[in-house]
Each structure stands twice: as structure tokens, then as C-alpha cells.
Scaffold this active site. Structure first.
Site, short mmCIF file in Angstrom:
data_model
loop_
_atom_site.label_atom_id
_atom_site.label_comp_id
_atom_site.label_asym_id
_atom_site.label_seq_id
_atom_site.Cartn_x
_atom_site.Cartn_y
_atom_site.Cartn_z
CE1 TYR A 1 -3.71 -2.53 0.07
CE2 TYR A 1 -2.51 -3.09 1.84
CZ TYR A 1 -3.73 -4.00 0.94
OH TYR A 1 -4.25 -4.62 0.16
NE ARG B 1 0.87 -6.77 9.51
CZ ARG B 1 0.11 -7.56 9.73
NH1 ARG B 1 -0.41 -6.87 9.00
NH2 ARG B 1 0.58 -8.77 9.84
#
Ligand SMILES: Cc1cc2nc3c(=O)[nH]c(=O)nc-3n(C[C@H](O)[C@H](O)[C@H](O)COP(=O)(O)O)c2cc1C
Length: 354
Positions: free
Chosen positions: A179, A226
Site C-alpha cells: 500500500y 507495520r
């Protein structure tokens, strides 16, 4: 001796156990709004020491998938508060994962007027589901201008503030799985010539600036990020192992300087021991490890020197009482892939407890 189910304390993070529910997109947020079904789903799983929510858009442009929640409107914030209240009542902590999908998306999924954006204008291969017209090729992203990057950062910072207002114990930046943040990290997808591109330092600048600005806004003890080193999710083609290694050890060292609370490593492909070691020696905060863990391998990971906490994705999806099943050494329900992203309660809140 089962460390997994004993309390955890390191720096600002205190949890009732070492068990983390991994972030999982479930596409139940019709209208991009959290709802009562989601309150039930998360509260069922409050046996976890820490719940990381499904990827949640910090801005309309980050809503690349259908029915994913946002945290940029007043109504979204107030509805998320029902989730955090229910999870806190269950004795768990919960952080919101801020996921900007970037180039992974389709105009049919975006609200009217929102633009699909990327580090550069490079369209992702592969297809994406839309409610309007089924599977579609990804739309072509528009490369962010320098002002556009600043606006993205501003959106993330406001979303983090909204997270605190919604009762979350913190926020996790989604820097994994291809992403927006990883699109900036990746040399094939980020061909920018400004300060956000080029060298490892340039490509890592967005991740670091987001962590820094959000830490300044809500407190570094409430911030985590993350990463998924070596992953190819989101149509990311491999680049040199040594450069991947240097990218993530550099990030760990910079994030250590900011002093954020946790790094979360999604090992969805094998990660070389050298990279685990490099990250661990650079970062003194909490490290969460995720990826195909079983109760036994998770327990072993807690003693191997890298992970402080372990996260379960699919096992938590299909076992709302995962903590109790681990305690009882009971068998686990298998996840049903066909209901991962379908609307409604089936395959969501109806998995049986012991
Ligand atoms: C249905 C589903 C949705 C997921 N959505 C996200 C997400 O929104 N954000 C994220 O960081 N990872 C997401 N993941 C990845 C998981 O967090 C986790 O890394 C992965 O499932 C591997 O862990 P496991 O083997 O314990 O399932 C998702 C995984 C699944 C199965």
C-alpha cells in the site's frame, strides 16, 4: 511455561497477554462506517492482549477497496468509539491501523471526487474487486505532487488524532503489503526525483515523516508501524536482497530515534535471519512478529530473541476465543476463505467458541 498467555510489559505497552490479533480487512463497513456487527466481531476477540484493527483509511483517497472503514469523518470517529468501548470492556487494548491504499484501488471504490494516487503514476498489475462491476483492473494512479505528499501527511496526522478521540490506545501505520507507504519504499514503484524518491533515505522519508509527525501529535508511546520486508504483495517485483535489508535496518534505526512504541513485521515470505537481527539490534521497543504462526511456533518465537509479541491473523479470524483454545490446547476452527470479504455476519461473527 506458556509465555504467550502471560502479561506483557515493555516501556509504555502493558497488555494482559502476548497475543495480538493481526490487522484484517473484512469489508463489513458498509458506507465506510463502523457498525454494530463490527462492535460484536471485535468484542468477541477481546481475549487478545492487543487488537490491531482492519486497515482503515485516513482519507477518502485511501479507500481503494469496497466497504473498508475510514477514520476521517465525525461519524466514523463516533462509531469507532463503540468498538473501542466494547473491546476495553473485554480487558483488551485496541489500536487502529491506518491504511492508505495508494495505487491499489479502483475509481468505482473511491468516493465521488477522490483521486487514486501513488508515489508515481505506475499502475498496479492484477485486478481488484468492486461492488459496482466485480473484478476490474486497477485504475492508473496520479503521481503525488510535493504539495500532495504534504496533504497526505496532514491527513494521516488528523486521522491519528481522530483515532485517539475515538478511544483507540494508539495507531499503527500500514507500511506493509504494497500500500501507499510501501509504494514509496519500493524502487520500482517510486520513481520520484524529489526528496521522497531516489536513495533508500529518500524512499523511506514518507514513512519516517509520518511516524515523527504523528508521534509529535499524539505521543510516541501510541505509535507503531507495520512492514513486510521482501514481500511482493501489491504487484511489487523483487529488488536486490541487500537493498531490502538496508532499507529495513535503516527504517528501524530512524524509528528508534523517534522512539515509537512498536514495529510489526509481517513475515509473509521468508525473511533472512540477518534482516531480523539487523532490525532487532537497531530497535529497542516492542517488536511484533506475524505470519503463519501456530500456538507452538508463536511460543517458540517469543523465546528466540526477535519477537516480543506474536500476532495471529487467520487463526483469530476463525477462533474468537483463540486465547482460551490455546490455554486448553484445543483444536482450532479452520477459516472459511469464501467469507473473508463478504458483507454480513456469515463467516464473521458466527465462528463457534469452545
Ligand atoms: C482476510 C485478511 C485480511 C487482511 N487484511 C490486512 C490488513 O488490513 N492490514 C494488514 O496489515 N494485513 C492484513 N492481512 C494480513 C494479516 O494481518 C497477516 O499478516 C496474515 O494473515 C498472515 O498471518 P496469519 O498466517 O496468522 O494469518 C490480512 C489477512 C487476511 C487473511
Amino acid at each position: 511455561m506458556n509465555t504467550l498467555l502471560t502479561p506483557y510489559a515493555k516501556g509504555p505497552l502493558t497488555l494482559k497477554n502476548h497475543l495480538v490479533m493481526a490487522p484484517m480487512t473484512r469489508s463489513r463497513a458498509v458506507g465506510n462506517l463502523p457498525n454494530a456487527l463490527m462492535v460484536e466481531y471485535y468484542s468477541q476477540r477481546s481475549g487478545a492482549g492487543l487488537i490491531i484493527t482492519e486497515g482503515t483509511a485516513p482519507a477518502p483517497e485511501g479507500l481503494g477497496y469496497p466497504r473498508i472503514p475510514g477514520i476521517f469523518t465525525r461519524e466514523q470517529v463516533s462509531r469507532w468509539h463503540s468498538v473501542t468501548d466494547a473491546v476495553h470492556a473485554g480487558g483488551s487494548r485496541i489500536v487502529v491501523q491506518l491504511m492508505h491504499t495508494g495505487r491499489i484501488g479502483h475509481y468505482d471504490n473511491l468516493p465521488e471526487g477522490a483521486q487514486l494516487i501513488g508515489a508515481s503514476g505506475i499502475k498496479a498489475g492484477g485486478r481488484i474487486f468492486t461492488d459496482k462491476s466485480g473484478m476490474q483492473e486497477h485504475s492508473t494512479p496520479t503521481a503525488l505532487t510535493s504539495d500532495g505528499v504534504a496533504a497526505v501527511i496532514e491527513g494521516f496526522v488528523q486521522a491519528a488524532r481522530n483515532g485517539v478521540a475515538a478511544g483507540f490506545d494508539g495507531i499503527e501505520l500500514h507500511g506493509a503489503s504494497g500500500y501507499l507507504i510501501e509504494q514509496f519504499l519500493h524502487p520500482h514503484v517510486n520513481t520520484r526525483t524529489d526528496e521522497y524518491g531516489g536513495s533508500i533515505e529518500g524512499r523511506a522519508r514518507l514513512a519516517i515523516r509520518l511516524a515523527k509527525d504523528i508521534a509529535d501529535a499524539i505521543g510516541r508511546e501510541k505509535v507503531g508501524i507495520r512492514f513486510s520486508p521482501y514481500s511482493q504483495l501489491g504487484d511489487l517485483q523483487p529488488y536486490a536482497d541487500q537493498e531490502v535489508h538496508e532499507t529495513y535496518t535503516y527504517l528501524a534505526a530512524q524509528l528508534e530515534k523517534i522512539g515509537i512504541a512498536w514495529l510489526h513485521i509481517a513475515a509473509n515470505v521468508p525473511v533472512p535471519q540477518k534482516t531480523f537481527d539487523g532490525i532487532r539490534s537497531a530497535f529497542s521497543g516492542t517488536i511484533i512478529l506475524c505470519g503463519r504462526l501456530t500456538p507452538a511456533t508463536a511460543e517458540a518465537a517469543l523465546h528466540a530473541g526477535f519477537a516480543d509479541l506474536v500476532a495471529f491473523g487467520r487463526s483469530f479470524l476463525s477462533n474468537p476465543d483463540l486465547d482460551k483454545r490455546i490455554a486448553a490446547n484445543a483444536p482450532l476452527n479452520e477459516p472459511d476463505l469464501t467469507t473473508f470479504y463478504t458483507p454480513g455476519a456469515k463467516g464473521y461473527t458466527d465462528y463457534p467458541t469452545l
